[in-house]
Write an enzyme that holds these catalytic residues in place. Structure first.
Site, mmCIF file in Angstrom:
data_model
loop_
_atom_site.group_PDB
_atom_site.id
_atom_site.type_symbol
_atom_site.label_atom_id
_atom_site.label_comp_id
_atom_site.label_asym_id
_atom_site.label_seq_id
_atom_site.Cartn_x
_atom_site.Cartn_y
_atom_site.Cartn_z
ATOM 1 N N ASP A 1 -12.480 -10.088 -0.723
ATOM 2 C CA ASP A 1 -13.786 -10.184 -0.077
ATOM 3 C C ASP A 1 -14.701 -9.176 -0.752
ATOM 4 O O ASP A 1 -14.233 -8.259 -1.428
ATOM 5 C CB ASP A 1 -13.740 -9.993 1.449
ATOM 6 C CG ASP A 1 -13.023 -8.728 1.898
ATOM 7 O OD1 ASP A 1 -13.018 -7.726 1.143
ATOM 8 O OD2 ASP A 1 -12.467 -8.722 3.006
ATOM 9 N N GLU B 1 0.816 -1.221 0.000
ATOM 10 C CA GLU B 1 0.000 0.000 0.000
ATOM 11 C C GLU B 1 0.852 1.275 0.000
ATOM 12 O O GLU B 1 0.741 2.118 0.881
ATOM 13 C CB GLU B 1 -0.973 -0.016 1.181
ATOM 14 C CG GLU B 1 -1.935 -1.201 1.133
ATOM 15 C CD GLU B 1 -2.872 -1.297 2.330
ATOM 16 O OE1 GLU B 1 -2.834 -0.393 3.192
ATOM 17 O OE2 GLU B 1 -3.631 -2.266 2.409
ATOM 18 N N ASN C 1 1.875 -5.001 -3.269
ATOM 19 C CA ASN C 1 0.507 -5.390 -2.904
ATOM 20 C C ASN C 1 -0.298 -4.149 -2.547
ATOM 21 O O ASN C 1 0.198 -3.258 -1.838
ATOM 22 C CB ASN C 1 0.555 -6.348 -1.699
ATOM 23 C CG ASN C 1 -0.778 -7.001 -1.411
ATOM 24 O OD1 ASN C 1 -1.339 -7.677 -2.260
ATOM 25 N ND2 ASN C 1 -1.294 -6.808 -0.196
ATOM 26 N N HIS D 1 -10.526 -6.140 -2.337
ATOM 27 C CA HIS D 1 -11.586 -5.781 -1.384
ATOM 28 C C HIS D 1 -12.644 -4.971 -2.144
ATOM 29 O O HIS D 1 -12.464 -3.787 -2.418
ATOM 30 C CB HIS D 1 -11.019 -4.944 -0.232
ATOM 31 C CG HIS D 1 -10.040 -5.661 0.633
ATOM 32 N ND1 HIS D 1 -10.388 -6.752 1.399
ATOM 33 C CD2 HIS D 1 -8.722 -5.450 0.854
ATOM 34 C CE1 HIS D 1 -9.325 -7.183 2.070
ATOM 35 N NE2 HIS D 1 -8.298 -6.419 1.743
ATOM 36 N N GLU E 1 -6.373 -10.727 -1.265
ATOM 37 C CA GLU E 1 -7.181 -10.436 -0.072
ATOM 38 C C GLU E 1 -8.658 -10.268 -0.447
ATOM 39 O O GLU E 1 -9.327 -9.344 0.009
ATOM 40 C CB GLU E 1 -6.682 -9.161 0.625
ATOM 41 C CG GLU E 1 -5.218 -9.165 0.987
ATOM 42 C CD GLU E 1 -4.775 -7.907 1.715
ATOM 43 O OE1 GLU E 1 -5.632 -7.194 2.291
ATOM 44 O OE2 GLU E 1 -3.553 -7.629 1.720
#
Length: 366
Positions: free
Chosen positions: A285, A177, A218, A254, A283
């Site tokens: 979701d 990030e 990432n 996400h 990651e």
């Protein structure tokens, strides 16, 4: 401060029999049985057995407290996934809570679990602006840790952690990030104190500590082609041209169903592949405003399916990791007020349409 990891493989599989009934599947297979027996219907196959046929890893972030204390969670983690990521216990504040004092207990327990169940381990994360130990942030804030010392601390931390897990972690999220959504570098502690060179340094130090591990950038909001993912593409190209060992680009995934599905996801994966890089969804979701209803759950399922479809259609995409698989232990409600039900299974471990969509997509293949 660690909790021991209870249960042998035999106990996990015994618990798995009940857990599999929750999923409406056939009796549990061995955690090491990557492929179902010939003639076994796909509707009875685990996610990991279907993924193995496609030469892609299917993973989950693991809550190690749940892994230790919840038999159903433990059994399904073993049965459904062939890759695991530590949700929190490889982050700096957990690994090195006091300067020079390392606590590997929870992370080692996860690695041991993965070895027993034939799973690979993704490392998350080496350099991030969040979840740093208080001794580090306070030292930088009060000036007792200056730039030169901070660089030594970062080098030592990366080297020590990657060496500790050498041979056990197949991919590391090295730098996490570092860009804002507009493509500018995040004004983090690391950028303020060390300048942008810390990114290349982190990859070089990690590679020296374990030359066989694949090393990833990432971030979130980089699923499609946009300013942020383009900034990563340009950075990765520059670093690789300089010989910096950047091997992969991790797309967190996400999503929120109130927004449109990201555009050009496959094209985004392909442009990183053209640089000679691996890609991974790291990651995933898909959250929604509560309460959930059939329309929302159908949209959620389609978002999961479309991300996975993009991965399966680009050979450089090596893994698809969900950020937890059950709403029982989801991070979403604690961070997004009024939102939740972001995972493949509900709080009772029953499959949602998203789970069925992922299974069908894996069964259909590349």
């Amino acid at each position: 401060m660690s909790r021991p990891l209870p249960g042998s493989l035999a106990r996990a599989l015994a618990a798995g029999a009940a857990a599999v009934l929750v999923l409406g599947a056939a009796p549990a297979v061995s955690a090491h049985d990557h492929h179902d027996r010939p003639g076994h219907a796909d509707r009875h196959a685990s996610l990991r057995s279907l993924a193995a046929r496609q030469d892609v890893r299917i993973g989950t972030a693991v809550d190690t407290t749940a892994l230790s204390g919840d038999r159903t969670y433990r059994a399904l983690t073993a049965r459904e996934f062939n890759s695991v990521t530590a949700e929190n216990v490889m982050k700096w504040e957990v690994i090195e809570p006091e300067r020079g004092t390392y606590d590997w207990s929870e992370a080692d327990a996860l690695v041991a679990f993965a070895k027993r169940h034939g799973q690979a381990v993704r490392g998350h994360t080496l350099v991030w602006h969040n979840q740093l130990p208080a001794w580090l942030t306070s030292g930088v804030a009060d000036g007792s840790i200056g730039p030169a010392e901070l660089r030594r601390i970062l080098r030592d931390h990366i080297t020590t952690q990657v060496r500790h897990f050498r041979g056990d972690v197949y991919q590391w999220d090295v730098v996490n990030e570092v860009f804002n959504d507009d493509g500018t570098l995040r004004d983090s502690l690391w950028l303020q104190q060390l300048g942008p060179s810390y990114i290349a340094d982190a990859f070089r130090w990690a590679h020296a500590a374990d030359p066989r591990a694949r090393l990833f950038l990432n971030d979130y909001n980089v699923e499609g082609v946009n300013a942020k993912s383009t900034a990563y593409h340009e950075l990765a190209g520059k670093l690789r041209a300089q010989g910096v060992p950047v091997h992969g680009f991790g797309i967190q995934g996400h999503l929120d169903i109130q927004y449109g599905f990201p555009g050009d996801v496959r094209a985004n994966l392909e442009r990183f592949a053209a640089l000679g890089m691996q890609t991974a969804f790291t990651e995933v979701d898909v959250r929604m405003d509560l309460p959930a209803d059939d329309t929302k759950l159908t949209r959620q399922a389609d978002d999961y399916r479309r991300l996975l479809d993009a991965c399966l259609n680009v050979r450089s995409c090596t893994s698809f990791t969900v950020w937890g698989f059950t709403d029982k232990y989801s991070w979403v409600p604690g961070w997004f007020e009024g939102q939740g039900t972001a995972n493949l299974l509900n709080e009772d471990f029953a499959p949602k349409p998203a789970y069925d969509a992922v299974r069908r997509e894996l069964a259909a293949g590349r």
